[in-house]
Motif scaffolding. Structure first.
Motif, PDB file in Angstrom:
ATOM      1  N   ALA A  73       0.830  -1.207   0.000  1.00  0.00           N
ATOM      2  CA  ALA A  73       0.000   0.000   0.000  1.00  0.00           C
ATOM      3  C   ALA A  73       0.867   1.261   0.000  1.00  0.00           C
ATOM      4  CB  ALA A  73      -0.914  -0.001   1.228  1.00  0.00           C
ATOM      5  N   ARG A  74       2.152   1.110  -0.236  1.00  0.00           N
ATOM      6  CA  ARG A  74       3.079   2.237  -0.148  1.00  0.00           C
ATOM      7  C   ARG A  74       3.024   3.125  -1.383  1.00  0.00           C
ATOM      8  NH1 ARG A  74       8.490  -0.239   2.747  1.00  0.00           N
ATOM      9  NH2 ARG A  74       7.372  -1.036   4.563  1.00  0.00           N
ATOM     10  N   THR A  75       3.063   4.401  -1.123  1.00  0.00           N
ATOM     11  CA  THR A  75       3.193   5.389  -2.182  1.00  0.00           C
ATOM     12  C   THR A  75       4.656   5.820  -2.235  1.00  0.00           C
ATOM     13  OG1 THR A  75       2.788   7.208  -0.645  1.00  0.00           O
ATOM     14  CG2 THR A  75       0.852   6.250  -1.755  1.00  0.00           C
ATOM     15  N   ALA A  76       5.042   6.540  -3.273  1.00  0.00           N
ATOM     16  CA  ALA A  76       6.414   7.057  -3.361  1.00  0.00           C
ATOM     17  C   ALA A  76       6.697   7.991  -2.185  1.00  0.00           C
ATOM     18  CB  ALA A  76       6.623   7.772  -4.690  1.00  0.00           C
ATOM     19  N   ALA A  77       5.718   8.811  -1.832  1.00  0.00           N
ATOM     20  CA  ALA A  77       5.877   9.734  -0.702  1.00  0.00           C
ATOM     21  C   ALA A  77       6.094   8.965   0.600  1.00  0.00           C
ATOM     22  CB  ALA A  77       4.661  10.645  -0.586  1.00  0.00           C
ATOM     23  N   PHE A  78       5.342   7.874   0.780  1.00  0.00           N
ATOM     24  CA  PHE A  78       5.529   7.052   1.982  1.00  0.00           C
ATOM     25  C   PHE A  78       6.935   6.468   2.003  1.00  0.00           C
ATOM     26  CE2 PHE A  78       5.762   3.064   4.225  1.00  0.00           C
ATOM     27  CZ  PHE A  78       5.171   3.354   5.438  1.00  0.00           C
ATOM     28  N   GLY A  79       7.379   5.934   0.877  1.00  0.00           N
ATOM     29  CA  GLY A  79       8.697   5.307   0.806  1.00  0.00           C
ATOM     30  C   GLY A  79       9.820   6.249   1.202  1.00  0.00           C
ATOM     31  N   MET A  80       9.783   7.469   0.705  1.00  0.00           N
ATOM     32  CA  MET A  80      10.812   8.463   1.045  1.00  0.00           C
ATOM     33  C   MET A  80      10.722   8.841   2.520  1.00  0.00           C
ATOM     34  SD  MET A  80      10.773  10.885  -2.366  1.00  0.00           S
ATOM     35  CE  MET A  80      11.488  12.215  -1.446  1.00  0.00           C
ATOM     36  N   TRP A  81       9.515   9.081   2.986  1.00  0.00           N
ATOM     37  CA  TRP A  81       9.312   9.461   4.381  1.00  0.00           C
ATOM     38  C   TRP A  81       9.744   8.329   5.316  1.00  0.00           C
ATOM     39  CZ3 TRP A  81       5.751   6.923   7.589  1.00  0.00           C
ATOM     40  CH2 TRP A  81       5.615   7.470   8.863  1.00  0.00           C
ATOM     41  N   TRP A  82       9.357   7.105   5.010  1.00  0.00           N
ATOM     42  CA  TRP A  82       9.662   5.962   5.867  1.00  0.00           C
ATOM     43  C   TRP A  82      11.174   5.729   5.948  1.00  0.00           C
ATOM     44  CZ3 TRP A  82       7.943   3.774   9.833  1.00  0.00           C
ATOM     45  CH2 TRP A  82       8.173   2.439  10.168  1.00  0.00           C
ATOM     46  N   ALA A  83      11.878   5.882   4.836  1.00  0.00           N
ATOM     47  CA  ALA A  83      13.338   5.718   4.835  1.00  0.00           C
ATOM     48  C   ALA A  83      14.001   6.759   5.742  1.00  0.00           C
ATOM     49  CB  ALA A  83      13.878   5.824   3.412  1.00  0.00           C
ATOM     50  N   ASN A  84      13.469   7.962   5.764  1.00  0.00           N
ATOM     51  CA  ASN A  84      14.051   9.018   6.599  1.00  0.00           C
ATOM     52  C   ASN A  84      13.830   8.794   8.093  1.00  0.00           C
ATOM     53  OD1 ASN A  84      15.116  10.451   4.441  1.00  0.00           O
ATOM     54  ND2 ASN A  84      13.247  11.661   4.183  1.00  0.00           N
ATOM     55  N   LEU A 134       2.590   6.913  13.277  1.00  0.00           N
ATOM     56  CA  LEU A 134       1.398   6.194  12.797  1.00  0.00           C
ATOM     57  C   LEU A 134       0.405   7.111  12.073  1.00  0.00           C
ATOM     58  CD1 LEU A 134       0.766   3.528  15.585  1.00  0.00           C
ATOM     59  CD2 LEU A 134       1.835   3.243  13.343  1.00  0.00           C
ATOM     60  N   PRO A 135       0.100   8.304  12.594  1.00  0.00           N
ATOM     61  CA  PRO A 135      -0.819   9.167  11.830  1.00  0.00           C
ATOM     62  C   PRO A 135      -0.272   9.552  10.454  1.00  0.00           C
ATOM     63  CG  PRO A 135      -0.662   9.935  14.098  1.00  0.00           C
ATOM     64  CD  PRO A 135       0.385   8.871  13.918  1.00  0.00           C
ATOM     65  N   GLU A 136       1.023   9.841  10.360  1.00  0.00           N
ATOM     66  CA  GLU A 136       1.593  10.217   9.077  1.00  0.00           C
ATOM     67  C   GLU A 136       1.620   9.025   8.127  1.00  0.00           C
ATOM     68  OE1 GLU A 136       3.359  12.964   6.305  1.00  0.00           O
ATOM     69  OE2 GLU A 136       1.974  13.083   8.004  1.00  0.00           O
ATOM     70  N   ALA A 137       1.932   7.842   8.641  1.00  0.00           N
ATOM     71  CA  ALA A 137       1.921   6.641   7.790  1.00  0.00           C
ATOM     72  C   ALA A 137       0.524   6.397   7.234  1.00  0.00           C
ATOM     73  CB  ALA A 137       2.399   5.433   8.591  1.00  0.00           C
ATOM     74  N   GLU A 138      -0.494   6.507   8.088  1.00  0.00           N
ATOM     75  CA  GLU A 138      -1.865   6.296   7.629  1.00  0.00           C
ATOM     76  C   GLU A 138      -2.260   7.329   6.565  1.00  0.00           C
ATOM     77  OE1 GLU A 138      -3.785   4.138  11.570  1.00  0.00           O
ATOM     78  OE2 GLU A 138      -3.684   6.332  11.527  1.00  0.00           O
ATOM     79  N   ARG A 139      -1.762   8.537   6.706  1.00  0.00           N
ATOM     80  CA  ARG A 139      -2.068   9.583   5.726  1.00  0.00           C
ATOM     81  C   ARG A 139      -1.387   9.310   4.390  1.00  0.00           C
ATOM     82  NH1 ARG A 139      -0.258  14.088   3.506  1.00  0.00           N
ATOM     83  NH2 ARG A 139       1.801  14.040   4.451  1.00  0.00           N
ATOM     84  N   LEU A 140      -0.160   8.775   4.394  1.00  0.00           N
ATOM     85  CA  LEU A 140       0.619   8.612   3.171  1.00  0.00           C
ATOM     86  C   LEU A 140       0.350   7.306   2.423  1.00  0.00           C
ATOM     87  CD1 LEU A 140       4.066   9.989   4.391  1.00  0.00           C
ATOM     88  CD2 LEU A 140       2.456  11.097   2.816  1.00  0.00           C
TER      89      LEU A 140
END
Length: 198
Positions: free
Chosen positions: A57-68, A187-193
């Motif tokens: 369910a990952r978006t490109a935005a999630f992937g960049m954010w999660w790596a950081n 968790l809130p940011e992950a759910e949003r992305l």
């Protein structure tokens, strides 16, 4: 996307944190060490559960954010502690520091505005911070204390992280900070992305 498994992992982490806080003042240091060895992996587990649950369910935005997020000091600190527990080295990374508080004999005073309320004042409170059996800091302060405070020393334990990114930090404070970070920000940011299923 609602992260139900990650939210369950968060709830379990919060319960383990409460348990650690309850045994932190135990006179048996082994008890605290044993509870820490069981609780730290549960606290650290929020991230891995989120990582697994977000697959597909990952978006490109999630992937960049999660790596950081991996570079965040809170994450690094908890990962280092968890790794020490897995290697049986938690005693090298977590030590007890004690604060001895000694209150001198207080004097009773009746307040003028309400003669039924009794407060006590003390002219001297000594606080000694002890780490590895050595006094590392001493303070003498003047303060008002409740009438039921008894004369003499009171010892409070504080568990401190030794070495690594979080050297000198209060262990329970660092764990609480990590859990609150996961609950309030991650968790809130992950759910949003993440992509909404459906």
């Amino acid at each position: 996307m609602a992260l139900e498994r990650s939210r369950r992992a968060l709830k379990l982490a919060e319960q383990h944190l409460v348990l650690l806080e309850e045994v932190a003042q135990a006179t048996d240091a082994d008890l605290f060490g044993n509870v820490l060895a069981c609780s730290l992996p549960m606290i650290r587990n929020i991230g891995p559960v989120l990582d697994a649950e977000s697959q597909g369910a990952r978006t490109a935005a999630f992937g960049m954010w999660w790596a950081n997020t991996r570079d965040d000091k809170r994450h690094q600190c908890i990962a280092e502690l968890r790794n020490a527990v897995f290697k049986g080295m938690e005693e090298d990374r977590v030590q007890v520091a004690e604060a001895e508080v000694r209150v001198t004999a207080p004097e009773e005073k009746v307040t003028a505005y309400n003669p039924t309320v009794v407060t006590t004042e003390t002219t001297r409170v000594e606080v000694k911070h002890i780490r590895e059996g050595q006094v590392v800091d001493e303070q003498v302060i003047t303060m008002t204390v409740p009438a039921n405070v008894e004369d003499g020393p009171t010892v409070r334990r504080k568990w401190v992280i030794v070495g690594g990114d979080c050297d000198g930090q209060d262990l329970l404070g660092a764990l609480r900070n990590y859990v609150e970070w996961m609950r309030d920000e991650i968790l809130p940011e992950a759910e949003r992305l993440l992509v909404v299923e459906g």
